[in-house]
Write a protein that holds these residues in place. Structure first.
Motif, PDB file in Angstrom:
ATOM      1  N   SER A 276       0.838  -1.201   0.000  1.00  0.00           N
ATOM      2  CA  SER A 276       0.000   0.000   0.000  1.00  0.00           C
ATOM      3  C   SER A 276       0.872   1.249   0.000  1.00  0.00           C
ATOM      4  O   SER A 276       0.521   2.266  -0.581  1.00  0.00           O
TER       5      SER A 276
ATOM      6  N   VAL B  35      -6.539   4.320  -1.894  1.00  0.00           N
ATOM      7  CA  VAL B  35      -5.941   3.047  -1.475  1.00  0.00           C
ATOM      8  C   VAL B  35      -6.564   2.600  -0.153  1.00  0.00           C
ATOM      9  O   VAL B  35      -6.662   3.387   0.789  1.00  0.00           O
TER      10      VAL B  35
ATOM     11  N   ARG C  62       0.405   6.905  -6.731  1.00  0.00           N
ATOM     12  CA  ARG C  62      -0.947   7.047  -7.285  1.00  0.00           C
ATOM     13  C   ARG C  62      -1.229   8.476  -7.755  1.00  0.00           C
ATOM     14  O   ARG C  62      -0.514   9.419  -7.392  1.00  0.00           O
TER      15      ARG C  62
ATOM     16  N   THR D  49       0.450   4.101  -2.689  1.00  0.00           N
ATOM     17  CA  THR D  49       0.082   5.423  -2.163  1.00  0.00           C
ATOM     18  C   THR D  49       1.027   6.506  -2.667  1.00  0.00           C
ATOM     19  O   THR D  49       0.604   7.590  -3.037  1.00  0.00           O
TER      20      THR D  49
END
Length: 617
Positions: A419, A433, A426, A423
């Motif tokens: 993640s 997320v 993105r 993150t």
């Protein structure tokens, strides 16, 4: 004053029609995409051409439409009246040129503004239009909207009608491919809404006799229906509805003038309201609206004069009036449902009893859940203030006025390292997320209670905003982003089970995807190639020659944020999760997620594949 601050005539740009479409394609066709989602631009191009053919059929001209998609080349042929030969070039290349401004000719048409085929033309590297009428034909070819060949009018014995061929421009639509499943779903909707129309796609025929009743029969296994489909038809309205035995939430298919309004609008709101009012009046009880609509599966289609949509891609109806001297959309639908559904229930006592039992069962379940739901909401409220699971984005699907709302995406990841990479890389405008902690629960066979009791599922449901209805869904794309190893596959299966069990319409409506991530990176000093399979790796080694450096990614956490940008940006590869209606959801879940059945053991043994990573010495 510096040059950069001057504001003169030179700063004012006037783009011609094709330059404007190419610079701002999203204004005309929604999102671009690569064909992995049903609302990606390449399908909108096909739809814009098809809408013109459908309008011909509606006017009584031509009962067959032929479509061919070979690779990236699309050809659509109708047997309508054919474009007037003197206007063939203008109709596909001059803004605000079309036959649908005359309301007498196209009273309840979809493509009203004359933009559709021009957008297709401007966004195609090759575009050809040919019209046949009155024993003459006329054709023209374009590249990116620029006329390259205008053939002279000539005598022809071909049947009347129009043929449009195009290849979407790969400088705008990157790495795209047409998926037959999405094309077929679109074509089925066209035939459900136009009984008597035959569409032939790559040699396969699509035809419907029973309209929206066929739609429900084709999207849900009959064994899942609580009672036989109620099918009601009026002059400008058609409704099909039933309740599901197994699913929890409401599921709707809505259409206006043959256009699939995937985000609903005034007609769907009116239908949901009318359903509640009619059923309350019929049973003489003030049942809760959510109990009446729980598990409903329904389709509604209306025809409106000069409809107003909330965007160019026409996914949400904004009109409040039916047009002409007809009443408002709300009054019209309320009156129709109030009369026809009430009559049906009076005549079909068995269905009326089954429906009432279902409502009472929903009421009992809601009351059982109310305490835990309240607790869960309080927990979620506290958690959302400090919720590190969701890193939200700025634009959501519910922002109907924002042209990028269809790009809104929620990545569901496992663990902090994956993640973290997503993150950091993105697009904060459209990509959110949600981070899972370890493996989620296997929800097979559990009741809705578990969604509120399990903190992760409760927070996921809150993030998606789908507790009350699908209309409030905050993200168009829900993407499961797990490692491509055994644990990652297991997490995918557990998440798909959760959605199938409690929110199957998310899958039916094409919102759920698996993120493909590369297995290998092959590079030399000049070039880096990311490979998603052994085959792609071998091709990359061959391309780069010599002895390139080969890295095998074991998990998403190993991929740096700078690299991750490539995999969730323009070149994102998504695999849609699709349902085969031949199997009921119950059967599917029982087979894969139930007790370890002999059938599943046999399936695993007969489908077992051993893949060895051969490292050349």
């Amino acid at each position: 004053m510096s040059d950069s601050l001057q504001y003169t005539e030179d700063n004012i740009k006037s783009l011609d029609w094709r330059e404007h479409i190419r610079m701002r394609p999203g204004m005309y066709i929604g999102k671009l995409g690569d064909g992995s989602s049903a609302d990606d631009g390449i399908y909108i191009l096909l739809k814009e051409v098809l809408d013109n053919c459908i309008d011909e059929f509606v006017m009584g001209a031509g009962k067959t439409i032929e479509i061919s998609i070979q690779g990236n080349k699309v050809a659509v042929r109708d047997y309508g009246r054919g474009i007037p030969l003197g206007k063939v070039v203008d109709v596909v290349s001059k803004m605000n040129t079309g036959g649908k401004y005359d309301s007498r000719a196209f009273k309840k048409s979809v493509g009203l503004n004359g933009v559709g085929t021009k957008a297709v033309n401007a966004l195609s590297s090759y575009f050809r239009v040919e019209s046949n009428r009155d024993n003459f034909s006329k054709a023209a070819e374009f590249e990116q909207g620029i006329l390259t060949i205008e053939e002279p009018q000539e005598e022809s014995s071909r049947r009347r009608g129009t043929k449009v061929s195009f290849i979407p421009d790969d400088t705008i639509f990157k790495n795209y491919k047409y998926r037959n499943e999405y094309v077929e779903r679109m074509l089925k909707n066209y035939v459900y809404l136009n009984p008597g129309l035959t569409i032939v796609f790559n040699g396969e025929k699509f035809y419907s006799e029973n309209g929206l009743k066929d739609l429900l029969m084709d999207t849900t296994n009959e064994e899942d229906f609580l009672y036989p489909i109620i099918h009601l038809k009026g002059e400008d309205i058609e409704v099909a509805l039933t309740h599901s035995r197994t699913q929890y939430s409401e599921e709707y298919y809505s259409f206006v003038n043959g256009q699939n309004t995937t985000q609903g609008g005034t007609h769907l709101t009116a239908f949901r309201e009318a359903l509640v009012k009619t059923i309350r009046d019929f049973y003489g009880k003030q049942y809760d609206a959510s109990d009446i609509r729980k598990s409903v599966i329904a389709a509604i289609s209306i025809k409106v004069m000069e409809p107003v949509f909330e965007s160019q891609t026409k996914t949400k109806l904004g009109s409040t009036d039916m047009g002409g001297d007809l009443p408002t959309v709300r009054t019209y639908i309320n009156d129709f449902i109030g009369t026809h559904l009430d009559n049906f229930l009076h005549k079909n006592q068995e269905t009326a009893e089954l429906l009432q039992r279902k409502i009472m069962q929903a009421e009992r379940e809601r009351k059982e859940l109310s305490g835990i739901r309240k607790l869960a909401k309080e927990r979620a409220k506290k958690a959302s203030l400090h919720n590190k699971k969701l890193r939200d984005c700025r634009i959501h699907l519910t922002d109907s006025k924002n042209g990028r709302s269809l790009e809104s995406t929620l990545f569901i990841t496992e663990g902090d390292s994956a993640s973290g990479s997503i993150t950091k890389s993105r697009d904060v405008n459209t990509q959110a997320v949600f981070s899972l902690r370890g493996k989620p629960l296997n929800t097979y066979g559990m009741t809705k209670k578990i969604v509120y009791e399990n903190e992760e599922f409760n927070l996921l449901q809150a993030a998606l905003n789908i507790e009350e209805s699908m209309e409030d869904l905050r993200y168009n794309n829900i993407v499961i982003a797990t490692d491509a190893d055994v644990d990652g596959m297991h997490i995918r299966l557990l998440l798909i089970t959760f959605f199938l069990q409690f929110f199957p319409e998310l899958i039916k409506e094409g919102h759920l995807y698996i993120l493909q991530t590369p297995l290998f990176r092959v590079r030399n000093k000049k070039e880096t190639i990311y490979c998603y399979s052994e085959e792609e790796r071998n091709m990359a080694i061959e391309k780069l020659k010599g002895k390139p450096e080969i890295t095998r990614f074991k998990g998403l956490g190993e991929i740096s944020p700078d690299e991750f940008r490539h995999f969730i940006g323009e070149d994102i590869r998504l695999d849609p999760v699709m349902l085969d209606k031949a199997t009921t959801i119950d059967q599917l879940l029982e087979f894969y997620m139930g007790k370890n059945t002999p059938d599943r053991q046999e399936f695993i043994i007969s489908n077992l594949k051993v893949e060895l990573d051969v490292v050349e010495k």
